[in-house]
Motif scaffolding. Sequence first.
Motif, PDB file in Angstrom:
ATOM      1  N   TYR B 135      64.714  49.297  34.393  1.00 54.61           N
ATOM      2  CA  TYR B 135      64.053  50.400  34.294  1.00 54.61           C
ATOM      3  C   TYR B 135      63.863  51.162  35.615  1.00 54.61           C
ATOM      4  O   TYR B 135      64.069  52.516  35.738  1.00 54.61           O
ATOM      5  N   VAL B 136      63.813  50.393  36.568  1.00 59.20           N
ATOM      6  CA  VAL B 136      63.684  50.912  37.887  1.00 59.20           C
ATOM      7  C   VAL B 136      65.037  51.610  38.369  1.00 59.20           C
ATOM      8  O   VAL B 136      65.215  52.562  39.125  1.00 59.20           O
ATOM      9  N   ARG B 137      66.080  50.962  37.644  1.00 60.63           N
ATOM     10  CA  ARG B 137      67.611  51.439  37.963  1.00 60.63           C
ATOM     11  C   ARG B 137      67.819  52.691  36.988  1.00 60.63           C
ATOM     12  O   ARG B 137      69.013  53.170  37.029  1.00 60.63           O
ATOM     13  N   GLU B 138      66.768  53.272  36.352  1.00 60.64           N
ATOM     14  CA  GLU B 138      66.911  54.223  35.332  1.00 60.64           C
ATOM     15  C   GLU B 138      68.189  53.695  34.305  1.00 60.64           C
ATOM     16  O   GLU B 138      68.503  54.936  33.536  1.00 60.64           O
ATOM     17  N   PHE B 139      68.255  52.529  33.758  1.00 59.73           N
ATOM     18  CA  PHE B 139      68.777  52.554  32.377  1.00 59.73           C
ATOM     19  C   PHE B 139      67.820  52.671  31.298  1.00 59.73           C
ATOM     20  O   PHE B 139      66.677  52.359  31.706  1.00 59.73           O
ATOM     21  N   ASP B 140      68.146  53.260  29.964  1.00 61.29           N
ATOM     22  CA  ASP B 140      67.139  53.144  29.138  1.00 61.29           C
ATOM     23  C   ASP B 140      67.107  51.652  28.463  1.00 61.29           C
ATOM     24  O   ASP B 140      68.106  50.961  28.433  1.00 61.29           O
ATOM     25  N   MET B 163      56.259  47.084  28.449  1.00 62.22           N
ATOM     26  CA  MET B 163      57.651  47.554  28.468  1.00 62.22           C
ATOM     27  C   MET B 163      57.724  48.907  27.809  1.00 62.22           C
ATOM     28  O   MET B 163      58.257  49.803  28.075  1.00 62.22           O
ATOM     29  N   THR B 164      56.717  48.861  26.490  1.00 65.66           N
ATOM     30  CA  THR B 164      56.917  50.072  25.823  1.00 65.66           C
ATOM     31  C   THR B 164      56.119  51.154  26.481  1.00 65.66           C
ATOM     32  O   THR B 164      56.562  52.566  26.397  1.00 65.66           O
ATOM     33  N   CYS B 165      55.064  51.052  26.907  1.00 69.56           N
ATOM     34  CA  CYS B 165      53.942  52.117  27.547  1.00 69.56           C
ATOM     35  C   CYS B 165      54.335  52.458  28.925  1.00 69.56           C
ATOM     36  O   CYS B 165      54.449  53.515  29.323  1.00 69.56           O
ATOM     37  N   ASN B 166      54.779  51.243  29.790  1.00 69.75           N
ATOM     38  CA  ASN B 166      54.784  51.655  31.201  1.00 69.75           C
ATOM     39  C   ASN B 166      56.309  51.693  31.662  1.00 69.75           C
ATOM     40  O   ASN B 166      56.724  52.252  32.873  1.00 69.75           O
ATOM     41  N   MET B 167      57.378  51.270  30.886  1.00 66.85           N
ATOM     42  CA  MET B 167      58.630  51.433  31.262  1.00 66.85           C
ATOM     43  C   MET B 167      59.399  51.903  30.170  1.00 66.85           C
ATOM     44  O   MET B 167      60.662  52.084  30.115  1.00 66.85           O
ATOM     45  N   ARG B 168      58.909  52.918  29.230  1.00 65.40           N
ATOM     46  CA  ARG B 168      59.368  53.559  28.458  1.00 65.40           C
ATOM     47  C   ARG B 168      60.365  53.050  27.481  1.00 65.40           C
ATOM     48  O   ARG B 168      61.385  53.465  26.985  1.00 65.40           O
TER      49      ARG B 168
ATOM     50  N   ARG D  95      60.415  53.757  43.555  1.00 68.27           N
ATOM     51  CA  ARG D  95      60.204  53.164  42.158  1.00 68.27           C
ATOM     52  C   ARG D  95      58.983  52.366  42.166  1.00 68.27           C
ATOM     53  O   ARG D  95      58.307  52.292  43.147  1.00 68.27           O
ATOM     54  N   HIS D  96      58.780  51.443  41.077  1.00 69.22           N
ATOM     55  CA  HIS D  96      57.799  50.867  41.010  1.00 69.22           C
ATOM     56  C   HIS D  96      57.608  49.522  41.890  1.00 69.22           C
ATOM     57  O   HIS D  96      56.352  49.309  42.344  1.00 69.22           O
ATOM     58  N   SER D  97      58.547  48.875  42.027  1.00 71.83           N
ATOM     59  CA  SER D  97      58.167  47.508  42.865  1.00 71.83           C
ATOM     60  C   SER D  97      58.373  48.075  44.421  1.00 71.83           C
ATOM     61  O   SER D  97      59.205  48.993  44.676  1.00 71.83           O
ATOM     62  N   ALA D  98      57.549  47.238  45.084  1.00 74.24           N
ATOM     63  CA  ALA D  98      57.550  47.234  46.764  1.00 74.24           C
ATOM     64  C   ALA D  98      58.785  47.134  47.411  1.00 74.24           C
ATOM     65  O   ALA D  98      59.166  47.384  48.433  1.00 74.24           O
ATOM     66  N   PHE D  99      59.471  46.138  46.679  1.00 73.02           N
ATOM     67  CA  PHE D  99      60.655  45.753  47.387  1.00 73.02           C
ATOM     68  C   PHE D  99      62.079  46.596  46.948  1.00 73.02           C
ATOM     69  O   PHE D  99      63.097  46.555  47.574  1.00 73.02           O
TER      70      PHE D  99
END
Lengths: 178, 178, 178, 178
Positions: B135-140, B163-168, D95-99
Motif C-alpha cells: 500500500y505505501v508503494r501504491e499498489f492496489d 487492511m480494508t479500512c486503512n489501506m484501501r 507515507r504511513h511508516s516513519a521509515f
Amino acid sequence: MNVTALVVMDMLNSYDHDDADLLAKSVEEVVGPLAALIRQAEERDDVELVYVNDNHGDFAAGPAELTRRALEGRRPDLVEPILPPEGCAFLPKVRHSAFYGTSLDYLLRRKGVGTVVLAGQVTEQCVLYSALDAYVREFDVRVAADCVAHIHADLAEAAMRMMTCNMRAEAAPGEHCL
Amino acid sequence: MNVTALVVMDMLNSYDHDDADLLAKSVEEVVGPLAALIRQAEERDDVELVYVNDNHGDFAAGPAELTRRALEGRRPDLVEPILPPEGCAFLPKVRHSAFYGTSLDYLLRRKGVGTVVLAGQVTEQCVLYSALDAYVREFDVRVAADCVAHIHADLAEAAMRMMTCNMRAEAAPGEHCL
Amino acid sequence: MNVTALVVMDMLNSYDHDDADLLAKSVEEVVGPLAALIRQAEERDDVELVYVNDNHGDFAAGPAELTRRALEGRRPDLVEPILPPEGCAFLPKVRHSAFYGTSLDYLLRRKGVGTVVLAGQVTEQCVLYSALDAYVREFDVRVAADCVAHIHADLAEAAMRMMTCNMRAEAAPGEHCL
Amino acid sequence: MNVTALVVMDMLNSYDHDDADLLAKSVEEVVGPLAALIRQAEERDDVELVYVNDNHGDFAAGPAELTRRALEGRRPDLVEPILPPEGCAFLPKVRHSAFYGTSLDYLLRRKGVGTVVLAGQVTEQCVLYSALDAYVREFDVRVAADCVAHIHADLAEAAMRMMTCNMRAEAAPGEHCL
C-alpha cells in the motif's frame, strides 16, 4: 568481536554475455587468489562469507540452479575453484549492486559486521556499486585488489580510485584483507 | 495489460514453531481454496505468481531446500497441495514483510504489476505487514479472504479491518481475486 | 504522458569543504546552462523539477535553512542563479545518492516519471551514484553534460563513460535534455 | 552508551482530514503526557529526539512550513504543547511508516540507537506500521502507551496487542519509557 564479511560477487557466471571474453581474461588472473581468500574466510570464526550473485532475470533460480548453470557454461574452469562452500550464505541479486533487492544489509547487521571485503566481478560495475552502497550505510569497505576482475582496465582503475579516494575504501591484496 | 500478482506467503512451513498447531488448524481450511487459486494463477497470462517464503534464518537456503524442509516437517499434507510450480518466481525473505530484504518491489514493477493479491500465512502478521508495504508503494491490494490463515482469530479480524479500512484493500474470496 | 524529472543535486553548497575551490571552478562554467535548464523545466507541464540536497549532517535543516546557509557561504554567486523556485519539490538527503534515505523513488513513481535528467554536483560522486540508483530502478537516465560539475576531471570523464556505457545513460547538453 | 530514540509521529496536524474529530478527542488526552515525555527527552544526553511528520503530499514543505500549517489548523491547542524544539531532528515522511522514504533508519544507526520509543498518532496506523519497520530492522521497540492517540479504540487495542505479542514491543507509560 568486530566481524568482517567477505562478499563474493557474481562469480557464478556462464560467460556467454557481451564482453564475456574480456572479462574471462581478467578472471583468469583473479581466480587463484580469490579461491585462497575464500578458503581463508572459511577457516576464520570472525569472518562471514557471503556469495551474492545475479539471477540473470530468473526469479525462480536459487543457489543450486545458479551454480549448475555456471558449471555448464563456457568457462567451468573459472567456476570450479570458487564454488560456494556447503552452508555458505548465498543471496541471489537482481540488479548491479549487491545491496539492491537483497537481504545483504540485514544479514551484515545481524552478524555484527563492521567491515565489508569486496571480491569478484566486475570491478568497474558491481564491485564499485556495492562499495558505494556499503559506504553510504557506513560500513568500512576493503577491496581485495587481486581478487576483483574487470572488463575495461581503464575504468577499473578509475573505479579503484573512486573507491579509495571518495568512499574511504582500503585496497589491499586478498591475503591481507581478513 | 494491467498485470496482477498473486503473492503466496510462508506456506512452506514445517509447523514446528510456537503456535504451529493453532496456525495449522486455520491452514487446514485454507489450503483447498489456495491450491485452486494457485492453479488459476498458473493458467492466466496476465497473472504473475510469486512465492515469498521465510528462510527461517538460513541464508544458504534456496527454493529447493525450503521446499524439502517443509515436506519433511510435521504437516506435509498442508504443503503438498500448494507446492510452487516449476519455474515459478520464488523469493526467500528474512523478516516478516514480503518486501523487506527481497526483490519483490523490483519484480512487481518490472512485470508491470498494478494489483497485488495476498494469500498465505499469517493474516495478522506477514499478510498484514506485506499489505502495508504494498500500500505505501501504491499498489492496489486485494486479500484472498479464504486463502489466508491466522493464529489468533480476533487479531486476524482486526487485521482484515485495518487492511480494508486503512489501506484501501479489497477482501474477496480467492475465486474472485484474479 | 511520459513525464521527465529534472533532479538538481547538491547545488546549495557553502563551498567551505575540502576540494571546494576545485569544485567551484567547475561550477562556474556550469551555473549558467543549469540556470537555463531549471527555467526550462519550470515552464514545462510534463517536467517535474526536484532539488535533492545534502543536509550536511543536520537532520533539523529543511529547504529554508539549507538555502540560507548556502547563500551565506563563500560563493553566493554560484547559488543565487540556481535557487529553488517557490513550491518546488525539495528533498534533503543524508548520503551521496539522491535515492538513499529520501522519498525520491516514491516521488518519481507517483508522478509517473520515466526519464530522470541529472544535473548538479559532483559528476564523479553524487551524480554517478544517483545515476546508478536510477538505473537499477529501471528509470531512463539522461545526464545534462554541461550542467554537471566535477572535482577531478579525469574521474568525471570515467564517470561519464560508466554512465553511458554501463548504465545506458544518454549524455546531452542541457538544452536538449527536456 | 545504549542510546534510545524518542520518535514523535505526525503530531503536526491541521486536523481537517476525515476522522479528524475522533482523532482530536484522543489527542486531547495524550498531549499532556507527550509534552512531558518530549521535555524529558530533551534533557537527556542519551536520548535522540526525532520528529517524523507527514508532508501531506507537499514535497516542497520542510519543518518550518509543516509547523506553520499545523498551528494555523483547526486545533492549535493540540499542536502548541508539542512543537519541535529548536535544532531537533525533523524528517518529513510521505507515507504511513516513519521509515519509508525517510532517513530514519540511517539516523538511528548513526546515533547508535538500540531502542526506539514510539509516540504520537495514529496508534492503529502509523504507530503500528513504524513499530513493524523498527522491529524488522531489529531495533527494540517501546510504545509510550499514554502518548499515542487513536481514531478507533478497538483497532488501537488490537494494534497494541500486535506490537506487544508479535513484535516483542514493550508498552509502558511515557514517564517510564526513557
